[in-house]
Design an enzyme around this catalytic site. Sequence first.
Site, PDB file in Angstrom:
ATOM      1  N   TYR A 144       0.861  -1.198   0.000  1.00 32.93           N
ATOM      2  CA  TYR A 144       0.000   0.000   0.000  1.00 32.93           C
ATOM      3  C   TYR A 144       0.898   1.249   0.000  1.00 32.93           C
ATOM      4  O   TYR A 144       0.755   2.144  -0.849  1.00 32.93           O
ATOM      5  CB  TYR A 144      -0.923  -0.026   1.223  1.00 32.93           C
ATOM      6  CG  TYR A 144      -1.483   1.319   1.628  1.00 32.93           C
ATOM      7  CD1 TYR A 144      -2.592   1.857   0.972  1.00 32.93           C
ATOM      8  CD2 TYR A 144      -0.906   2.065   2.659  1.00 32.93           C
ATOM      9  CE1 TYR A 144      -3.098   3.098   1.339  1.00 32.93           C
ATOM     10  CE2 TYR A 144      -1.400   3.296   3.030  1.00 32.93           C
ATOM     11  CZ  TYR A 144      -2.496   3.817   2.370  1.00 32.93           C
ATOM     12  OH  TYR A 144      -2.993   5.038   2.722  1.00 32.93           O
ATOM     13  N   LYS A 148       1.602   4.336  -2.592  1.00 32.09           N
ATOM     14  CA  LYS A 148       1.327   5.745  -2.227  1.00 32.09           C
ATOM     15  C   LYS A 148       2.545   6.615  -2.600  1.00 32.09           C
ATOM     16  O   LYS A 148       2.386   7.770  -2.976  1.00 32.09           O
ATOM     17  CB  LYS A 148       1.013   5.884  -0.723  1.00 32.09           C
ATOM     18  CG  LYS A 148      -0.281   5.262  -0.249  1.00 32.09           C
ATOM     19  CD  LYS A 148      -1.550   5.874  -0.826  1.00 32.09           C
ATOM     20  CE  LYS A 148      -1.935   7.215  -0.274  1.00 32.09           C
ATOM     21  NZ  LYS A 148      -3.244   7.676  -0.869  1.00 32.09           N
TER      22      LYS A 148
HETATM   23  N1  NAI Z   1      -7.216   6.559   7.127  1.00 33.46           N
HETATM   24  C1  NAI Z   1      -5.966   6.949   7.391  1.00 33.46           C
HETATM   25  O1  NAI Z   1      -5.487   6.895   8.537  1.00 33.46           O
HETATM   26  C2  NAI Z   1      -5.139   7.525   6.295  1.00 33.46           C
HETATM   27  C3  NAI Z   1      -5.600   7.591   4.985  1.00 33.46           C
HETATM   28  N2  NAI Z   1      -4.809   8.159   4.026  1.00 33.46           N
HETATM   29  C4  NAI Z   1      -5.301   8.288   2.659  1.00 33.46           C
HETATM   30  O2  NAI Z   1      -6.516   9.031   2.697  1.00 33.46           O
HETATM   31  C5  NAI Z   1      -7.371   8.666   1.612  1.00 33.46           C
HETATM   32  C6  NAI Z   1      -8.762   8.378   2.122  1.00 33.46           C
HETATM   33  O3  NAI Z   1      -8.708   7.319   3.043  1.00 33.46           O
HETATM   34  P1  NAI Z   1      -9.990   6.847   3.849  1.00 33.46           P
HETATM   35  O4  NAI Z   1     -11.065   7.852   3.750  1.00 33.46           O
HETATM   36  O5  NAI Z   1      -9.485   6.430   5.185  1.00 33.46           O
HETATM   37  O6  NAI Z   1     -10.380   5.529   3.041  1.00 33.46           O
HETATM   38  P2  NAI Z   1     -11.824   4.959   2.630  1.00 33.46           P
HETATM   39  O7  NAI Z   1     -11.592   3.532   2.299  1.00 33.46           O
HETATM   40  O8  NAI Z   1     -12.840   5.276   3.664  1.00 33.46           O
HETATM   41  O9  NAI Z   1     -12.177   5.769   1.305  1.00 33.46           O
HETATM   42  C7  NAI Z   1     -11.589   5.500   0.072  1.00 33.46           C
HETATM   43  C8  NAI Z   1     -12.660   5.656  -1.002  1.00 33.46           C
HETATM   44  O10 NAI Z   1     -12.038   5.433  -2.267  1.00 33.46           O
HETATM   45  C9  NAI Z   1     -12.955   4.728  -3.081  1.00 33.46           C
HETATM   46  N3  NAI Z   1     -12.233   3.994  -4.121  1.00 33.46           N
HETATM   47  C10 NAI Z   1     -11.348   2.983  -3.963  1.00 33.46           C
HETATM   48  N4  NAI Z   1     -10.948   2.523  -5.146  1.00 33.46           N
HETATM   49  C11 NAI Z   1     -11.580   3.276  -6.098  1.00 33.46           C
HETATM   50  C12 NAI Z   1     -11.589   3.266  -7.522  1.00 33.46           C
HETATM   51  N5  NAI Z   1     -10.870   2.382  -8.205  1.00 33.46           N
HETATM   52  N6  NAI Z   1     -12.349   4.176  -8.161  1.00 33.46           N
HETATM   53  C13 NAI Z   1     -13.107   5.059  -7.474  1.00 33.46           C
HETATM   54  N7  NAI Z   1     -13.148   5.103  -6.123  1.00 33.46           N
HETATM   55  C14 NAI Z   1     -12.394   4.219  -5.440  1.00 33.46           C
HETATM   56  C15 NAI Z   1     -13.640   3.761  -2.117  1.00 33.46           C
HETATM   57  O11 NAI Z   1     -14.851   3.276  -2.643  1.00 33.46           O
HETATM   58  C16 NAI Z   1     -13.804   4.637  -0.879  1.00 33.46           C
HETATM   59  O12 NAI Z   1     -15.058   5.285  -0.882  1.00 33.46           O
HETATM   60  C17 NAI Z   1      -6.687   7.489   0.915  1.00 33.46           C
HETATM   61  O13 NAI Z   1      -5.991   7.967  -0.208  1.00 33.46           O
HETATM   62  C18 NAI Z   1      -5.682   6.979   1.948  1.00 33.46           C
HETATM   63  O14 NAI Z   1      -4.577   6.400   1.328  1.00 33.46           O
HETATM   64  C19 NAI Z   1      -3.595   8.678   4.314  1.00 33.46           C
HETATM   65  C20 NAI Z   1      -3.101   8.634   5.579  1.00 33.46           C
HETATM   66  C21 NAI Z   1      -3.820   8.052   6.676  1.00 33.46           C
HETATM   67  C1  LIG Z   2      -1.853  -2.720  17.454  1.00 27.61           C
HETATM   68  C2  LIG Z   2      -3.260  -2.506  17.013  1.00 27.61           C
HETATM   69  C3  LIG Z   2      -4.116  -3.698  16.771  1.00 27.61           C
HETATM   70  C4  LIG Z   2      -3.693  -1.275  16.867  1.00 27.61           C
HETATM   71  C5  LIG Z   2      -5.034  -0.936  16.284  1.00 27.61           C
HETATM   72  C6  LIG Z   2      -5.014   0.378  15.589  1.00 27.61           C
HETATM   73  C7  LIG Z   2      -4.469   0.285  14.180  1.00 27.61           C
HETATM   74  C8  LIG Z   2      -5.512  -0.421  13.361  1.00 27.61           C
HETATM   75  C9  LIG Z   2      -4.158   1.703  13.658  1.00 27.61           C
HETATM   76  C10 LIG Z   2      -3.020   2.366  14.460  1.00 27.61           C
HETATM   77  C11 LIG Z   2      -2.250   3.258  13.495  1.00 27.61           C
HETATM   78  C12 LIG Z   2      -3.123   3.288  12.264  1.00 27.61           C
HETATM   79  C13 LIG Z   2      -2.586   3.772  10.964  1.00 27.61           C
HETATM   80  C14 LIG Z   2      -3.151   3.320   9.771  1.00 27.61           C
HETATM   81  C15 LIG Z   2      -4.216   2.270   9.776  1.00 27.61           C
HETATM   82  C16 LIG Z   2      -4.799   1.930  11.156  1.00 27.61           C
HETATM   83  C17 LIG Z   2      -3.701   1.858  12.209  1.00 27.61           C
HETATM   84  C18 LIG Z   2      -2.670   0.806  11.849  1.00 27.61           C
HETATM   85  C19 LIG Z   2      -2.593   3.713   8.433  1.00 27.61           C
HETATM   86  C20 LIG Z   2      -1.731   2.546   7.960  1.00 27.61           C
HETATM   87  C21 LIG Z   2      -3.697   3.966   7.391  1.00 27.61           C
HETATM   88  C22 LIG Z   2      -3.150   4.339   6.051  1.00 27.61           C
HETATM   89  C23 LIG Z   2      -2.005   5.255   6.034  1.00 27.61           C
HETATM   90  O1  LIG Z   2      -1.746   5.893   5.034  1.00 27.61           O
HETATM   91  C24 LIG Z   2      -1.115   5.349   7.210  1.00 27.61           C
HETATM   92  C25 LIG Z   2      -1.813   5.038   8.521  1.00 27.61           C
HETATM   93  C26 LIG Z   2      -0.831   5.033   9.687  1.00 27.61           C
HETATM   94  C27 LIG Z   2      -1.524   4.806  10.997  1.00 27.61           C
END
Ligand code: NAI
Ligand SMILES: CC(C)=CCC[C@@H](C)[C@H]1CC[C@H]2C3=C(CC[C@]12C)[C@@]1(C)CCC(=O)C[C@@H]1CC3
Length: 345
Positions: A144, A148
Amino acid sequence: MATRVRPGSKRCAVIGGSGFLGRHLVEKLQDRGYSVSVFDLHQSYQLQGVTFHTGDLCDRQALLSALQGVSLVFHCASPAPASDDRALFERVNIRGTQTVIAACIEAGVQKLILTSSASVVFEGTDIKNGREDLPYARKPIDYYTATKIQQEKLVLEACDEQNGFLTAAIRPHGIFGPRDPQLVPILVDTARRGKMKFIIGDGKNLVDFTFVENVVHGHILAAECLRPDSPTCGKPYHITNDEPVRFWDFMSDVLVGLGYSAPRYHLPYTLVYGLALLLWLLTLVLRPVMSFKPTFTPMRVALAGTHHYYSCERAKEDLGYKPVVSLKDGIQRTVLSYPHLRHGA
Ligand SMILES: NC(=O)C1=CN([C@@H]2O[C@H](COP(=O)(O)OP(=O)(O)OC[C@H]3O[C@@H](n4cnc5c(N)ncnc54)[C@H](O)[C@@H]3O)[C@@H](O)[C@H]2O)C=CC1
Ligand SMILES: CC(C)=CCC[C@@H](C)[C@H]1CC[C@H]2C3=C(CC[C@]12C)[C@@]1(C)CCC(=O)C[C@@H]1CC3
């Protein structure tokens, strides 16, 4: 063919707008007077005034029809990291992002803001107050993250001030908040299965967790500051809560807020990482005959047992960024938004 989009137009599109971050972004953009279209694989909600286009971002024609008349695009779609599907990450995050860029240029879009990730510089070892000039990870923690990195490079390299196509990337870290499908649900599921009793390492490692509204705020500031000759052109920005916290204190606050016990017993980091690696290798070997998903993947253990927090100085200087919700308030609002995940619910 490029249709000329009126400069200053407030028509924008959110690719991935049905997801967790995307939906919060759509709601805030609408509050701020933007006219918003969503492009996503599916429509997960309805909002008056928001137009939905369902399709795959790898499909250029589908994207093109959604981007007509749009001046600003936010690309926050990605397969979930937990899907652990290398071919899917490569198809969507790399080739799909190339398609997004080409469709934006063809449709006459003027600005593209990518949601990247602070993990593009993380290799599983400590990062303290990391700035954006850290090199990309040579050994990213998973597929992943590897995709990215490629995705961010593609978007930033596409910035072309002469031809009026401007790009920037936001690198959030550990996004949490109401409707998050990942962090809190995985944590609660692990606690319900009795596996949240242990602290990996000494428990003193500092990490950034970022309330979703702060991530949204960073995206909108970047879009509004992105102009020809502005320092934002072609740059990545760390966006966090700017309040690094002990990983295990954050986990404990969420768990205790939802009525579960906080983890108490310490396990050595190298032991847990080694076990997680063995288990992961076992899943690879057994994949043809059976499939199971371990809770403690090497990636999660690395994230749980090392320091990884990032400086927001660049965002403060170039974008005037300042978090709008504190960590304490963010945790409180998150916990209240999950009544169904409370202990005993
Ligand atoms: N959740 C986190 O902690 C972090 C997320 N990100 C980035 O933030 C962005 C949003 O993440 P979230 O909202 O957490 O994920 P999410 O899974 O809730 O949302 C992603 C959306 O993208 C859509 N999608 C996936 N593949 C697609 C495709 N081929 N065509 C059109 N739509 C598509 C999905 O249907 C979904 O609605 C992502 O780019 C992720 O990499 C970055 C850092 C941390
Ligand atoms: C040890 C354990 C079971 C912790 C539970 C929480 C984890 C699921 C989250 C803690 C840090 C999070 C995190 C992400 C996903 C969910 C966690 C691992 C990402 C990998 C999501 C996508 C990104 O781009 C980076 C995020 C870093 C932190």
